[in-house]
Design an enzyme around this catalytic site. Sequence first.
Site, PDB file in Angstrom:
ATOM      1  N   VAL A  68       5.171  -1.974 -12.722  1.00  0.00           N
ATOM      2  CA  VAL A  68       5.333  -0.642 -13.103  1.00  0.00           C
ATOM      3  C   VAL A  68       6.329   0.169 -11.690  1.00  0.00           C
ATOM      4  O   VAL A  68       7.141   1.201 -12.801  1.00  0.00           O
ATOM      5  CB  VAL A  68       4.494  -0.394 -13.447  1.00  0.00           C
ATOM      6  CG1 VAL A  68       4.933   1.094 -13.243  1.00  0.00           C
ATOM      7  CG2 VAL A  68       3.478  -0.991 -14.499  1.00  0.00           C
ATOM      8  N   GLY A  69       6.204  -0.086 -10.421  1.00  0.00           N
ATOM      9  CA  GLY A  69       6.705   0.027  -9.866  1.00  0.00           C
ATOM     10  C   GLY A  69       8.462   0.166  -9.466  1.00  0.00           C
ATOM     11  O   GLY A  69       8.887   1.167  -9.607  1.00  0.00           O
ATOM     12  N   GLU A 105       3.381   3.035  -4.414  1.00  0.00           N
ATOM     13  CA  GLU A 105       1.664   2.355  -2.855  1.00  0.00           C
ATOM     14  C   GLU A 105       1.629   1.480  -3.838  1.00  0.00           C
ATOM     15  O   GLU A 105       1.100   1.663  -5.133  1.00  0.00           O
ATOM     16  CB  GLU A 105       0.645   3.531  -2.735  1.00  0.00           C
ATOM     17  CG  GLU A 105       0.752   4.249  -2.112  1.00  0.00           C
ATOM     18  CD  GLU A 105       1.345   3.789  -0.142  1.00  0.00           C
ATOM     19  OE1 GLU A 105       1.273   2.919  -0.168  1.00  0.00           O
ATOM     20  OE2 GLU A 105       2.306   4.790  -0.104  1.00  0.00           O
ATOM     21  N   CYS A 144      -7.082  -2.748  -3.862  1.00  0.00           N
ATOM     22  CA  CYS A 144      -5.508  -3.147  -3.310  1.00  0.00           C
ATOM     23  C   CYS A 144      -5.501  -3.394  -2.369  1.00  0.00           C
ATOM     24  O   CYS A 144      -4.521  -4.699  -1.653  1.00  0.00           O
ATOM     25  CB  CYS A 144      -4.757  -1.819  -3.386  1.00  0.00           C
ATOM     26  SG  CYS A 144      -5.011  -0.771  -3.055  1.00  0.00           S
TER      27      CYS A 144
END
Length: 466
Positions: A197-198, A215, A249
């Site tokens: 998605v980044g 991030e 994460c």
Amino acid sequence: MSTGAGVTIPDVVDRLRSTYERGVTKPYAWRVSQLRALRSLLIEGTAEIEAALLADLRKNPAEAQLTEIGFVIAEIDYTLARLRRWLRPSRVSTPLLIAPSTAKTVLEPVGVVLVISPWNYPVQLLLVPIIGAIAAGNAVVAKPSELAPATSAAFASLFRRYLDNRAIAVVEGGVDETTVLLNERFDHIFYTGNSRVGRIVMRAAVKHLPPVTLELGGKSPVYVDETVDLKAVAHRIAWGKFMNAGQTCVAPDYLLATPQVARALEPLLAEVIAEFYGDHPEQSESYGRVVNDAQFGRLTKLIEGETVVTGGQSDARTRYLAPTVLSGVSRAAPIMQQEIFGPILPIVEVTGLADAIGFINAGEKPLALYVFTESASARRRFITQTSSGALAFGVPAAHLLVPGLPFGGVGESGMGAYHGQRSVEVFSHRKALLSKNLKPDTFNLVYPPFTQKKDAFIRGFLRKLT
């Protein structure tokens, strides 16, 4: 596309831009008032937020306070105590060539910013960037994750009740709403999530060219050698790995150790897991659940064919997956080809320090790297020979608790960093200011229009400088 009551997403963005352009968000008093209002939201809305986290992730209240609500309150307090100092202009020296003159830099807000947050820490990872955006004087569109629907709905309600709706808005929804948002003009986009998605966010940003902070995540390794207290190590690794059912994460993704260390560590990890969650973790109020069926199916498939030291049990109906440790995992195994993001810890055997560093460097740069060793030379080698968003010795995930440390990735694990002062800077433009009086008029001595006399003067002046 409507956000309710006939108000569209473009309407929301236009309203916030109008507010920003009228200067509402720029005064220091407004920034402080909104940070204090956000603090009140967290304290007075604690029960509502805890209930939402329990519904979305089965996150118990103690963990919610440590990693979500209390974490954000500490960040607000840290920011409020230092914000005036952070915003002061910074003086810069000027060269003799333009003396006398003064120069400085000032932080100015960038405008209207978009913060897109993930589901795994839906409070912390939404609000900490927003703290920086507000403190920098911006208007903010917050997009919570649709995969944490109870928390998203809670914030949509709480923001309306506590914050300045002229300048701060929540947009709920999924892919369609996010796509519409990304088509709007923002002055900064802050995205936390996965690299797939980044890349979509980066492609969308090309249209208006705003700065983008990503991030992301990745496979964060943990290395353990024979110089440390393995029981203490087992406690710390299990804490960092299995909180939030491994959906963190910065959780240790896999463990590297020599065969001797691995064999000694495996039973200790099993003991510590039982100590933390009991013999039946499915009954523990301290242990969470996998977020959805798709994630559950992916994770259980990763265990197939592997040697289980402890755990492995699962229940698809409740999306329960036991804290699991795998032994002797091949470097080519499917579980080593993707970020795990769940309660599974594979142990990969290495021949020693050089082999471990080589294996880490052969992959993408991780968001975090954790090292357990008492050897000073081994620590130096990790510092100088590896690259990661963060490097921590003796404890996983705890670097997030230090507001003065930047939090962010490098390479595939992200770009840009925030927390503390950096959260303000990431949502600001550092503008250069130069001031030079008209008298004495030395400027005309060294700048065009050029004459033969001026040319000789400049050449001589520059020779003296060099």
